[in-house]
Design a protein around this motif. Structure first.
Motif, PDB file in Angstrom:
ATOM      1  N   SER A   3       5.204   0.130  -5.742  1.00  0.00           N
ATOM      2  CA  SER A   3       3.314   0.017  -5.826  1.00  0.00           C
ATOM      3  C   SER A   3       2.292  -0.512  -6.215  1.00  0.00           C
ATOM      4  N   ALA A   4       2.925  -2.159  -5.965  1.00  0.00           N
ATOM      5  CA  ALA A   4       2.180  -3.088  -6.298  1.00  0.00           C
ATOM      6  C   ALA A   4       1.437  -3.817  -5.601  1.00  0.00           C
ATOM      7  N   ARG A   5       0.987  -3.214  -4.311  1.00  0.00           N
ATOM      8  CA  ARG A   5      -0.557  -3.330  -3.364  1.00  0.00           C
ATOM      9  C   ARG A   5      -1.062  -2.186  -4.000  1.00  0.00           C
ATOM     10  N   GLY A   6      -1.220  -1.143  -4.652  1.00  0.00           N
ATOM     11  CA  GLY A   6      -1.876  -0.614  -5.324  1.00  0.00           C
ATOM     12  C   GLY A   6      -2.803  -0.890  -6.492  1.00  0.00           C
ATOM     13  N   ARG A 180      -6.209  -0.950  -1.035  1.00  0.00           N
ATOM     14  CA  ARG A 180      -5.284  -0.859  -2.285  1.00  0.00           C
ATOM     15  C   ARG A 180      -5.806   0.291  -3.116  1.00  0.00           C
ATOM     16  N   LEU A 181      -6.863   1.349  -2.479  1.00  0.00           N
ATOM     17  CA  LEU A 181      -7.517   2.572  -2.650  1.00  0.00           C
ATOM     18  C   LEU A 181      -8.360   3.042  -2.106  1.00  0.00           C
ATOM     19  N   LEU A 182      -8.115   4.444  -2.489  1.00  0.00           N
ATOM     20  CA  LEU A 182      -7.776   5.020  -0.959  1.00  0.00           C
ATOM     21  C   LEU A 182      -8.749   6.981  -1.347  1.00  0.00           C
ATOM     22  N   ALA A 183      -9.928   6.913  -1.203  1.00  0.00           N
ATOM     23  CA  ALA A 183     -11.159   8.006  -1.733  1.00  0.00           C
ATOM     24  C   ALA A 183     -10.773   9.216  -0.641  1.00  0.00           C
ATOM     25  N   VAL A 184     -10.907  10.619  -1.024  1.00  0.00           N
ATOM     26  CA  VAL A 184     -11.329  11.463  -0.445  1.00  0.00           C
ATOM     27  C   VAL A 184     -11.551  12.461  -0.927  1.00  0.00           C
ATOM     28  N   ASP A 185     -12.831  13.033   0.108  1.00  0.00           N
ATOM     29  CA  ASP A 185     -13.865  14.557  -0.781  1.00  0.00           C
ATOM     30  C   ASP A 185     -13.126  16.005  -0.149  1.00  0.00           C
ATOM     31  N   ARG A 204       0.208  12.732  -0.613  1.00  0.00           N
ATOM     32  CA  ARG A 204       1.521  12.430  -2.282  1.00  0.00           C
ATOM     33  C   ARG A 204       1.917  10.939  -1.144  1.00  0.00           C
ATOM     34  N   SER A 205       2.651  11.172   0.131  1.00  0.00           N
ATOM     35  CA  SER A 205       3.251  10.132   1.072  1.00  0.00           C
ATOM     36  C   SER A 205       2.610   9.239   0.835  1.00  0.00           C
ATOM     37  N   ILE A 206       1.004   8.515   1.258  1.00  0.00           N
ATOM     38  CA  ILE A 206      -0.200   8.085   1.295  1.00  0.00           C
ATOM     39  C   ILE A 206       0.190   7.104  -0.362  1.00  0.00           C
ATOM     40  N   GLY A 209       3.458   5.334  -0.376  1.00  0.00           N
ATOM     41  CA  GLY A 209       3.121   3.766   0.127  1.00  0.00           C
ATOM     42  C   GLY A 209       3.019   2.751  -0.568  1.00  0.00           C
ATOM     43  N   GLY A 210       2.494   3.492  -1.386  1.00  0.00           N
ATOM     44  CA  GLY A 210       1.144   2.523  -2.321  1.00  0.00           C
ATOM     45  C   GLY A 210       0.261   1.900  -2.437  1.00  0.00           C
ATOM     46  N   THR A 211      -0.244   3.066  -2.045  1.00  0.00           N
ATOM     47  CA  THR A 211      -1.782   3.497  -2.436  1.00  0.00           C
ATOM     48  C   THR A 211      -1.516   4.357  -3.227  1.00  0.00           C
ATOM     49  N   THR A 212      -3.277   3.641  -4.381  1.00  0.00           N
ATOM     50  CA  THR A 212      -3.502   4.775  -4.793  1.00  0.00           C
ATOM     51  C   THR A 212      -4.717   5.789  -4.461  1.00  0.00           C
ATOM     52  N   VAL A 213      -4.084   6.900  -4.980  1.00  0.00           N
ATOM     53  CA  VAL A 213      -5.051   7.950  -3.826  1.00  0.00           C
ATOM     54  C   VAL A 213      -6.446   8.501  -5.101  1.00  0.00           C
TER      55      VAL A 213
END
Length: 295
Positions: A3-6, A180-185, A204-206, A209-213
């Motif tokens: 989670s360090a990169r999220g 570091r942050l992924l946004a999905v509509d 959830r898998s992303i 892996g450390g990326t905030t979603v």
């Protein structure tokens, strides 16, 4: 989970107001790096506007938000650089006439052109190509998109993709930037129950892996952090501390975004980002081009 990169996301009393009223208001968020956060609400409740505001694409009107230590709206440009958009209608749409390979190649080229350092741009061509292939393969793996399983492999047109495959492609394109942050509509739009479960497992898998979603949906899964949007206030004379009301019957999420876009969509920060009011349309246009790949 790494989670360090999220990006940690925190907001308090967050709101955005357009000419027709509040797109969303009084939103509170406290998400740790690598969290999966569902933005839940009915269509027209300001979900998409909230998603765009938290990723630095729209300027908020009130409240406070901090993304990866970057305060909004003062550091909007910096937040855009660490975040990426998956599917967002009207902002990051896929071109139905292009093939999967064309989309991937275009996004990799744009990533190198707009986000690469000068030193990276001066590397030998073979080295740059190898880096692009590695980024693409990594993104496809994370998104679970198997090109060999598509009707025409990588030459499959977007118009021929199933809804879940299209979602995977949009997510893969976003992950090429290693955000570091992924946004999905509209995560669960037009998906069967089985495909909806698969889509949430993917996000959830992303996150694992450390990326905030951040994912907009009509119904959140039980294991996600949930932020609920209940609607926009249309009354321009509403007191500042009024609570949000039910969603508007005649205004969709896209309308809410349009309401605020005239004031927010092309605003960006100066190079020093010290004064958020000194934004230029030129930088906003460049950001939009890098986001979509087309003018």
């Amino acid at each position: 989970m790494d989670s360090a990169r999220g990006a940690a996301v925190a907001a308090e009393g967050f709101g955005l107001k357009g000419p027709r009223g509040w797109a969303f208001r009084s939103v509170d968020i406290d998400a740790a790096p690598g969290a999966l956060v569902a933005i839940e609400g009915p269509s027209g409740s300001g979900r998409t506007s909230l998603l765009l505001a938290l990723t630095g694409r729209m300027r908020p009107t009130e409240g406070r938000a901090v993304v990866a230590g970057l305060e909004l709206p003062r550091r909007m440009a910096a937040v855009r650089r660490i975040s990426a958009l998956g599917p967002v209608a009207g902002v990051s749409d896929l071109d139905p006439a292009l093939t999967v390979a064309e989309h991937l190649r275009e996004r990799a080229l744009l990533q190198r052109r707009f986000d690469g350092s000068l030193r990276a741009l001066l590397r030998p061509r073979a080295e740059r190509s190898a880096d692009a292939r590695e980024r693409i393969e990594k993104a496809l793996s994370a998104a679970g998109l198997d090109l060999a399983a598509l009707p025409k492999r990588e030459r499959t047109s977007v118009r021929d993709l199933e809804r879940l495959e299209e979602l995977r492609l949009s997510v893969a394109l976003a992950l090429i930037a290693e955000p570091r942050l992924l946004a999905v509509d509209d995560t669960d739009l037009k998906l069967s129950d089985a495909d909806r479960a698969t889509a949430w497992a993917l996000l959830r898998s992303i996150a694992d892996g450390g990326t905030t979603v951040l994912a907009v949906c009509s119904q959140a899964p039980g294991d996600a952090g949930v932020v609920r949007t209940t609607g926009a206030v249309r009354d321009e004379d509403e007191a500042p501390d009024a609570a949000p009301v039910a969603d508007r019957s005649t205004t969709t999420d896209a309308d809410a975004g349009t309401d605020a876009e005239a004031e927010t969509a092309t605003e960006t920060e100066t190079a020093t980002e010290a004064d958020s009011e000194e934004n230029t349309n030129e930088e906003g246009a460049a950001d939009a081009l890098a986001e979509t790949g087309r003018a």
